[in-house]
Design an enzyme around this catalytic site. Structure first.
Site, mmCIF file in Angstrom:
data_model
loop_
_atom_site.group_PDB
_atom_site.id
_atom_site.type_symbol
_atom_site.label_atom_id
_atom_site.label_comp_id
_atom_site.label_asym_id
_atom_site.label_seq_id
_atom_site.Cartn_x
_atom_site.Cartn_y
_atom_site.Cartn_z
ATOM 1 N N SER A 3 0.398 -1.381 0.241
ATOM 2 C CA SER A 3 0.073 0.118 0.145
ATOM 3 C C SER A 3 1.431 1.576 0.315
ATOM 4 O O SER A 3 1.780 0.942 0.389
ATOM 5 C CB SER A 3 -0.783 0.026 1.142
ATOM 6 O OG SER A 3 -0.103 0.035 2.507
ATOM 7 N N LYS A 4 0.068 2.193 -0.091
ATOM 8 C CA LYS A 4 1.296 3.519 -0.379
ATOM 9 C C LYS A 4 1.200 3.783 1.105
ATOM 10 O O LYS A 4 2.465 4.849 1.422
ATOM 11 C CB LYS A 4 0.276 4.441 -1.165
ATOM 12 C CG LYS A 4 0.710 5.807 -0.743
ATOM 13 C CD LYS A 4 0.106 7.514 -1.830
ATOM 14 C CE LYS A 4 0.300 8.503 -1.316
ATOM 15 N NZ LYS A 4 1.069 8.726 -0.070
ATOM 16 N N ARG A 5 0.858 3.683 2.026
ATOM 17 C CA ARG A 5 0.515 4.103 2.999
ATOM 18 C C ARG A 5 1.635 3.452 4.025
ATOM 19 O O ARG A 5 2.783 3.883 4.141
ATOM 20 C CB ARG A 5 -0.563 3.519 4.639
ATOM 21 C CG ARG A 5 -0.695 4.374 5.391
ATOM 22 C CD ARG A 5 -1.354 4.383 6.268
ATOM 23 N NE ARG A 5 -2.787 2.896 5.939
ATOM 24 C CZ ARG A 5 -2.303 2.568 6.794
ATOM 25 N NH1 ARG A 5 -3.486 3.029 7.712
ATOM 26 N NH2 ARG A 5 -3.358 1.434 6.913
#
Ligand code: GLU
Length: 509
Positions: free
Chosen positions: A265-267
């Site tokens: 994920s981007k997170r």
């Protein structure tokens, strides 16, 4: 029909392209190139609510940067266009009508309030399945439950409606996936998905199947999040009488976070300090900018090689493969059947290798604008080529050139404390002065001659190497690591070398 392989990448322009999407596009691209097939870029923009300004342009340029090209579709033209689904809107209706006529679909007039009430009722009755399906369709407002007259009246008076798929009640829906083999769904687990919305726009499912069929798509390679939609797609092929043209399905397993937990994920990328987008993305709503692999200093060739191996392997130990080699070896039979962790160290390794494989001239084109943007005054291309030659083997990212080349453009303003303590003491200052004198006598200023002068001085002063070399590195660069001191001195030139030495002799405490 020809037996040419036809592939498509069909992103929805809902934001920047995640690295998983790039891998999907890449596998399609490699297969198309290998087989001489058609590769289509189709933009699936039927969900106007999720449309994001600039996303389509982003997708096209980001894929182009990676080196993925299309021979048909948006931006490339072709006979089966238009390739943007919103521009094909009028083509879908007839198939929804055909499905109604064959009793595979129906009109549904339920208002949002009625749909909410249905779910509340089901909840109250203790049901965990809140879907609009065979069990509830009989008591909802649709063309299966209402009289023919009422349906005709509602349609004539312009009552809002959607068209839903009539999922069979008790049927086993099987399809073959190249990775998963036979996948089986029970139709009673599936809902009556909307095919055509109130505004006349098809949903993803209808548009996707209609277009794949009309564009002659033979292989659907996409992410595994679409496995659960596939039984509906299979039912659509069947109900529309296209079963014999059904594509081969290949659902790629996920790319996981580096720790193997959860979809990359981007997170998680933000947390670990790396990007998940190919190139920089600026969110048009918030104005926030997310950096991409390009801005972070990765080469597209390295990213392509890395992504190719994130779900596929050539069946041997070969790792470093440029595009031609990937095309040669790519094979659907060798796709991984389980998820792969995103390993940034591996990508860094590839990047390092690809930087080393480039000529200094090629690197100059990539690096020069970055150095100029960093404010370095570059005296000439030949000077920069020398700098690149010395750093090429030492960098991992293109952006490393910025930090590591600083010493060639500016005299150090700070000096590593530990190194200073250890090496700038005792006779170091005097030896530096003697070294400076010796350097003055050099006629041809090049690394080899500087080294010879240094060796003479070692003999004359009867000292060990480190007594002069370490202080020299300190006064020239301020840092313990980097290219060799004589190489640096040769590149920055006589005047600059002497000036850095003089400055240290006079001022370095
Ligand atoms: N529009 C879908 C997406 O955004 C395409 C899925 C498919 O390839 O069928 O990924």
């Amino acid at each position: 029909m020809s037996d040419k392989i036809v592939l498509r990448f069909a992103p929805s322009p809902t934001g920047p392209l995640h690295i998983g999407g790039v891998r999907t596009a890449l596998y399609n691209y490699l297969l198309a190139k290998k087989t001489g097939g058609r590769f289509i870029l189709r933009i699936e923009d039927t969900d106007q609510n999720r449309y994001v300004e600039g996303a389509e342009e982003y997708i096209i340029q980001a894929l182009r940067w990676v080196g993925i090209e299309f021979n048909e579709g948006v931006g490339a033209g072709g006979e089966k266009g238009p390739y943007r689904q919103s521009e094909r809107k009028s083509m879908y209706r007839q198939f929804a009508d055909q499905l109604i006529a064959s009793d595979n679909a129906y009109y549904a007039f339920d208002t949002p309030e009625e749909l909410d009430a249905m779910r509340e009722e089901l909840k109250a009755a203790g049901s965990s399945n809140l879907q609009y399906n065979f069990a509830v369709r009989g008591r909802m407002k649709n063309s299966l439950s209402l009289s023919k007259e009422e349906v005709a009246e509602r349609l004539a008076s312009g009552d809002p409606y959607v068209i839903r798929m009539k999922m069979p009640r008790k049927e086993e829906i099987r399809f073959h996936d190249m990775i998963r083999k036979w996948v089986v769904f029970q139709s009673n687990q599936l809902d009556d998905k909307i095919l055509l919305k109130g505004d006349g726009m098809p949903t993803y499912h209808l548009a996707n199947v209609v277009d794949d069929y009309h564009m002659g798509v033979t292989h659907v390679i996409r992410g595994e999040e679409w496995v659960s939609s596939t039984p509906l797609h299979v039912m659509l092929y069947r109900s529309l009488g296209w079963e014999n043209s059904m594509p081969v399905f290949i659902h790629l397993p996920l790319i996981l976070n580096p720790n193997g937990k959860g979809k990359m994920s981007k997170r998680q990328g933000d947390k670990l300090g790396f990007s998940v987008f190919p190139t920089q993305w600026k969110d048009p709503k918030t104005g926030d900018t997310s950096s991409g692999f390009r801005e972070d200093g990765y080469l597209p060739e390295a990213l392509m090689n890395f992504l190719a191996l994130l779900g596929w392997n050539p069946g041997n130990e070969e790792e470093l493969m440029e595009e031609d080699r990937l095309v040669e070896l790519f094979d659907l039979e060798k796709l991984n059947n389980s998820a792969t962790n995103f390993n940034i160290e591996k990508l860094n390794w590839f990047n390092q290798q690809y930087i080393r494989m480039k000529t200094e001239e090629e690197l100059l084109v990539l690096v020069k604008p970055e150095l100029e943007a960093a404010g370095y005054r570059i005296p000439s291309d030949s000077f920069l080529l020398e700098v690149i030659r010395l750093l090429k083997e030492r960098v991992t990212l293109l952006t490393d050139f910025i930090g590591q080349s600083k010493l060639f453009f500016e005299a150090p303003t700070s000096f590593n404390e530990k190194m200073k303590k250890k090496h700038w003491k005792g006779e170091a200052r005097d030896l530096m002065a003697a070294m400076k004198d010796k350097f003055s006598a050099i006629k041809d200023w090049k690394a080899e001659n500087l080294k010879n002068a240094f060796e003479e001085l070692l003999v004359e002063k009867e000292v060990g190497k480190g007594k002069i070399l370490a202080p020299l590195r300190l006064v020239l660069t301020g840092e313990p690591s980097g290219p060799g001191a004589f190489d640096i001195a040769a590149v920055i030139g006589r005047e600059e070398t002497q000036s850095r030495m003089a400055h240290a002799i006079e001022h370095l405490a």
